[in-house]
Design an enzyme around this catalytic site. Structure first.
Site, short mmCIF file in Angstrom:
data_model
loop_
_atom_site.label_atom_id
_atom_site.label_comp_id
_atom_site.label_asym_id
_atom_site.label_seq_id
_atom_site.Cartn_x
_atom_site.Cartn_y
_atom_site.Cartn_z
CG ASP A 103 -9.08 1.77 -1.24
OD1 ASP A 103 -8.07 1.58 -1.95
OD2 ASP A 103 -9.05 1.72 0.00
CG ASP B 58 -2.36 0.39 0.84
OD1 ASP B 58 -2.53 1.22 -0.07
OD2 ASP B 58 -3.32 -0.10 1.48
#
Length: 408
Positions: free
Chosen positions: A223, A168
């Site tokens: 996302d 991430d």
């Protein structure tokens, strides 16, 4: 005589050195250097398939969920279809490293440790994935990131038998991802253990432009959420980078929401169809231990999966947009073509007729084509020349594989 030959040789060498192909030689050298710098783990020749904890469970995970999910992938038949990765997302580690700087699995939720979990998943013929962050903390801020600990963490993951790393981009000290991600790439390669490297950089600095030298896939979007509008928006963002996808390196519009309840059955079919034809990673995001028949019908569609896994590895482009109607197309191996016809209209009404022209999708003119409907699982009796059409309902799609038969 010898002096004359020497002079002649010097003249020839001079012209050779100044000839245009010397430029081509330098270009070849540049290409060769670039090729040698590519992430060379041999993984991801087709888009990865599997499951991830985040979309459904968030931080509410433990080793029981992982073990039961591995079991469910087997008993449901999904594993046989190619869903092999069982991926743990954020929140699996303690907030603080141990005294030697190593990551520590959360004692409350992963008391057996990750190595034991990897052994269990491997015993099922599946692969285990893990999560970290190219920052000081992960996005949840409940565990450390790997920034500054890349080599130590890569060695840890390799020792545990990890097969997939989602990496991430949170809490990174405002440094560019192009500086941080390659550090982990080199650390993973130096372990000698093959780990699929998924860059979760959210499309921040256009990772499609540089991701192939660093990872096996790269997020092109923020996302995903379990809504029709956001799903379509993510598909559009991802489509922009279609030309950069290829075997070993894939554009990633994020994980699948199929089965999480935010969209209708037909909308989930659109979601799965676009992800499949876009050669996106097919990473399930629902609770596979408790799937409905409808969810299994979508995730288990072998014909749609086959489009995603076709070894030609060409991502689809939107070749036509007329109002709310879209045509997505991608070439497949064997001179075949996959198409998805989508109706984006929000107002309810009768289905719209979508016309597909051969010259829009790269099929030679006058070619006779046989059409296979991948959701109805039937080959259409009618053959088509130069165009075909289909009625597509609101928030629905049709998906076909077109196979040339002969010239008209």
């Amino acid at each position: 005589m010898k002096n004359k030959m020497r002079t002649l040789l010097l003249i020839v060498l001079f012209f050779l050195s100044s000839w245009p192909w010397s430029i081509n030689s330098r270009e070849f050298t540049d290409q060769e250097d670039n090729r040698r710098n590519l992430l060379s783990n041999g993984l991801g020749l087709t888009p990865p398939m599997g499951w991830n904890t985040w979309n459904h469970f968030g931080c509410n995970i433990d080793e029981k969920v992982i073990r039961e999910t591995a079991d469910a992938l087997i008993t449901s038949g999904l594993a046989k279809l190619g869903y092999h990765y069982v991926n743990i997302d954020d929140c699996w580690a303690e907030l603080h490293r141990d005294s030697q700087g190593y990551l520590v699995p959360k004692k409350a939720t992963f008391p057996s440790g990750i190595k034991a979990l990897a052994d269990y998943v491997h015993s099922k013929g599946l692969k285990l994935g893990i999560y970290s962050d190219a920052g000081y903390l992960t996005c949840s801020k409940t565990m450390p990131g790997s920034l500054g600990y890349e080599e130590k963490d890569a060695n840890t993951f390799a020792a545990w038998g990890i097969d997939y790393l989602k990496y991430d981009n949170c809490n990174n000290g405002d440094t560019k991802p192009m500086e941080r991600y390659p550090v982990m790439t080199r650390a993973l390669m130096q372990t000698g253990h093959q780990i699929f490297f998924s860059l979760c950089e959210w499309g921040d600095m256009h990772p499609a432009f540089w991701g192939a030298n660093v990872g096996n896939s790269w997020r092109t979007t923020n996302d995903i959420t379990d809504t029709w509008t956001q799903m379509i928006s993510g598909a559009d963002q991802n489509e922009v980078y279609a030309s950069y996808a290829r075997p070993g390196g894939w554009n990633d519009p994020d994980m699948l929401e199929v089965g999480n309840g935010g969209m209708t059955f037909e909308e989930y079919k659109v979601h799965f169809s676009i992800w499949a034809i876009s050669k996106a990673p097919l990473i399930i995001g629902c609770d596979v231990r408790n799937m409905s028949k409808e969810t299994m019908e979508i995730l288990g569609n072998q014909e749609v999966i086959a489009v995603n896994q076709d070894h030609l590895g060409v991502q689809a482009k939107k070749v036509r947009m007329e109002g709310n109607l879209e045509i997505w197309a991608a070439p497949l191996s064997g001179y075949r073509t996959a198409i998805v016809l989508v109706n984006l209209a929000d107002n309810f009404g009768s289905p719209d007729n979508v016309i597909v022209h051969w010259d829009d999708i790269g099929i030679p003119p006058d070619t006779i084509v046989q059409a296979r409907d991948l959701w109805e699982h039937k080959t259409l009796k009618q053959h088509y020349v130069n165009k075909m059409s289909a009625h597509v309902g609101i928030h629905q799609c049709k998906m076909f594989v077109l196979t040339p038969i002969s010239k008209h």
